[in-house]
Design a protein around this motif. Sequence first.
Motif, PDB file in Angstrom:
ATOM      1  N   ASN A  22      -2.073   0.828  -9.660  1.00  0.00           N
ATOM      2  CA  ASN A  22      -1.172   2.379  -9.098  1.00  0.00           C
ATOM      3  C   ASN A  22      -0.238   2.301 -10.273  1.00  0.00           C
ATOM      4  OD1 ASN A  22      -1.696   2.007  -5.947  1.00  0.00           O
ATOM      5  ND2 ASN A  22      -0.187  -0.088  -6.329  1.00  0.00           N
ATOM      6  N   PRO A  59       0.870  -1.072   0.670  1.00  0.00           N
ATOM      7  CA  PRO A  59       0.271  -0.014  -0.051  1.00  0.00           C
ATOM      8  C   PRO A  59       0.848   1.245  -0.087  1.00  0.00           C
ATOM      9  CG  PRO A  59      -0.900  -1.841   1.406  1.00  0.00           C
ATOM     10  CD  PRO A  59       0.694  -2.193   1.214  1.00  0.00           C
ATOM     11  N   ASP A  60       0.428   2.644  -0.955  1.00  0.00           N
ATOM     12  CA  ASP A  60       1.403   3.657  -1.025  1.00  0.00           C
ATOM     13  C   ASP A  60       2.460   3.172  -1.031  1.00  0.00           C
ATOM     14  OD1 ASP A  60      -1.588   4.522  -0.399  1.00  0.00           O
ATOM     15  OD2 ASP A  60      -0.973   3.928   1.670  1.00  0.00           O
ATOM     16  N   ALA A 109     -10.918   2.127   1.988  1.00  0.00           N
ATOM     17  CA  ALA A 109     -10.561   0.519   1.702  1.00  0.00           C
ATOM     18  C   ALA A 109     -10.023   0.295   3.118  1.00  0.00           C
ATOM     19  CB  ALA A 109      -8.538   0.251   0.667  1.00  0.00           C
ATOM     20  N   TRP A 126      -7.429   1.792  -3.463  1.00  0.00           N
ATOM     21  CA  TRP A 126      -6.863   0.436  -4.868  1.00  0.00           C
ATOM     22  C   TRP A 126      -6.615   1.674  -5.742  1.00  0.00           C
ATOM     23  CZ3 TRP A 126      -3.852  -1.690  -2.311  1.00  0.00           C
ATOM     24  CH2 TRP A 126      -3.941  -1.780  -0.657  1.00  0.00           C
ATOM     25  N   SER A 128      -3.469   4.222  -4.751  1.00  0.00           N
ATOM     26  CA  SER A 128      -3.125   4.587  -3.568  1.00  0.00           C
ATOM     27  C   SER A 128      -3.537   3.792  -2.353  1.00  0.00           C
ATOM     28  CB  SER A 128      -2.499   6.214  -2.950  1.00  0.00           C
ATOM     29  OG  SER A 128      -4.276   6.094  -2.635  1.00  0.00           O
ATOM     30  N   SER A 129      -3.402   3.382  -1.044  1.00  0.00           N
ATOM     31  CA  SER A 129      -4.559   2.302  -0.899  1.00  0.00           C
ATOM     32  C   SER A 129      -5.783   2.661  -0.753  1.00  0.00           C
ATOM     33  CB  SER A 129      -4.120   2.299   0.315  1.00  0.00           C
ATOM     34  OG  SER A 129      -3.605   3.034   1.299  1.00  0.00           O
ATOM     35  N   GLN A 130      -6.096   3.816  -0.514  1.00  0.00           N
ATOM     36  CA  GLN A 130      -7.045   5.001   0.091  1.00  0.00           C
ATOM     37  C   GLN A 130      -8.108   5.104  -1.140  1.00  0.00           C
ATOM     38  OE1 GLN A 130      -8.487   4.025   3.476  1.00  0.00           O
ATOM     39  NE2 GLN A 130      -7.369   2.987   3.637  1.00  0.00           N
ATOM     40  N   ASN A 160      -0.526  -4.695  -5.999  1.00  0.00           N
ATOM     41  CA  ASN A 160      -2.187  -4.876  -5.475  1.00  0.00           C
ATOM     42  C   ASN A 160      -2.900  -4.781  -6.920  1.00  0.00           C
ATOM     43  OD1 ASN A 160      -2.542  -6.537  -3.090  1.00  0.00           O
ATOM     44  ND2 ASN A 160      -0.871  -3.965  -2.692  1.00  0.00           N
TER      45      ASN A 160
END
Length: 696
Positions: free
Chosen positions: A163, A119-120, A517, A460, A463-465, A156
């Motif tokens: 990403n 993540p990130d 997320a 996602w 960034s993850s959020q 991911n």
Amino acid sequence: MPASPPPAGPRSHRLAIRLDRHGRTMIGLTVTCLVLTAATLVASALDLVGPGKGAGAKASTSVLPYRDPGKPVALRVDDLLTRMGPEDKLGQLIQVDRAALTTPDDVATYRIGSIASGPDSLPADPSATGWADMYDGFQRTAQTTALSIPVIYGTNAVHGHNNVRGATIFPHNIGLGATRDPELVRRVGRATAEEVAATGVDWTFAPCLCVARDDRSGRTYESFGEQPEIPAAMTSIVQGLQGSALSDPSSVLATAKYLGDGAGNTEAELRGIHLPPFQAAISAGAGSVLVSLAGWNPQRAGLVNNVLKGELRFSGFVLADGAGLDKLDGAPGVTGADITAAYNAGIDMIAPQGDFRQFVAMLRAEVDSGRISWQRVDDANRRILTKKFELGLFERPLSDRGLTANVGSVAHRDLAREAVRKSQVLLKNDDKTLPLAKRGGKIFVAGRSADDIGIQSGGWTMSSQGASGPVTQGTTILQGIRNTVGAGATVTYNRDGTGINRTYRAAIAVVGEKPYAGSRGDRTGALALDKDDLRTLDRLRASGVPVVVVLVSGRPLDVASRLKDWDALVAAWLPGTEGQGVADVLFGDYAPTGKLPMTWMRSSAQQPINAGDGKPALFAYGFGLTFPPVPGATPTPTPSATRARPAAPTPTPTRPRTPAPPRTTAPSPTPRPDPTTAAPTPTEAAAAPPAQSSTT
């Protein structure tokens, strides 16, 4: 007594010094290591760093057996294992986040077997070229070690290569589940693999095969549906990701995840609800499985050794992301006992959180003590190395720049657009409000989600959020509406609905959730629309204009009390970058065919609610209305290359379509599921809410 390590193969001078810390004799060893190292380097000099992944490998009789692509994978693995020393073997058992590396040299120093962009954890340049440059740098460092074992790089890529700026972003899994189309999902997997491989990355932590049973969870949209039949069917994406063979330069390793997450405490729940999709993924050839240590204690349950590797005969390798690792022995913090419990439970690779160097030291201590046997270490290595050989990493360790044009290509965006339109679920359509006419009069569009790539793509995404705004390139829903209407009608947009009046023939409100997320998306209270969206909807309703609500969300929301105010309601889920697919349905170029993958609650207080639990639903699992396609419909061409498509635009095919089933109109004003529109199994009759009048 401590277990003896296996015979060490060629080692570097630096590793000889480390071995001395464990009491081994240095006399003669350093000389031997240097000689063997030199021999290894000479023997593999021509084959040390091959061409890009797309180029052919040249076999040579002078290379060592493990370097010879003409030999069987099992033989190559066995040969390599005999040459690996303790650090080489232990390095294969960990995955290090890119951001945790102090320097790329850490890859060689610690013999790291896998790197991930968690993540990130993106490269400074998140373009396809930036990713490939980063990837190649790590692989070149790995090639400097005596055995030149390549790393396997994971990310991911859960709804496209999400990403990478400019990549095609597909609908999240909940939307793909609504399509009920395994072949479409296989093609989505293939396109995703082509974009991932274009950046060098070998491995995606997808698909998520969790069976979502509580809409309050922030992971709901990562699931294909609430019944195991949908995620099991959608394991076709594994075949898309991995292709006809892992050795194909455009194939990537798939990961069935999260085994054990949400599995409850009963054997019946595990086997009846949560295990079937993983069984299907293994049958489809999934090369890796990600275990949730937080949701299920694999040592206690025997989930990995007994069920996954035993009953299901899974031959790939098992990864754990480190979250929850500190809870395995009941003591705070990660301890040697936690590490031993995880690896001895059958986990082959762990992505430690925190200082990976400390983790490596603790792992070595557990192995030296005999608490983790070298046989267990070798078994894990054999599983991991097998996939590296099958992926062709030893022959083609670097990225293939010839694949870069795949990223964000028009063909992939057309596929994503198809997935979007097939994921739309029509939940209400009073007085045949939909489809809207493309020509004549004025159309008002409102809502913060109407013109926002970040919101419609969800978590996602870069960034993850996730985030609102132009986080990547694509077509917003508003742009799709404008493209569809063209000069045939006037389209006015105001985010909060200000300015609407009776001169407009229809109002489209695009509302829903902001990106999130995982646990940050958990909602323990109400699942209602927020105040800003409700105020926007109130303005539209007060105008007296027919209101079409497009709900952009990662789960069903609590809308029952507001349903009477809307003439039509479409669940658009999180469609990704191709908002044109939403407009395709709103204006009748394609009839809606999506079916609910989740039971839609009457109120948040019903959560969790699932088919067969006896709770009265607002809309049942499998529900979805349709209407006949507009005669002579001509879908709008794909948006132009000004949207930063890598290739020239081409029109979306306008092949003749099979007529959709006649529109099923539910008893006014609230629709009920009909046998001709609901999924055949399992279904639950939806009880209609109290009679309410519609605004016209």
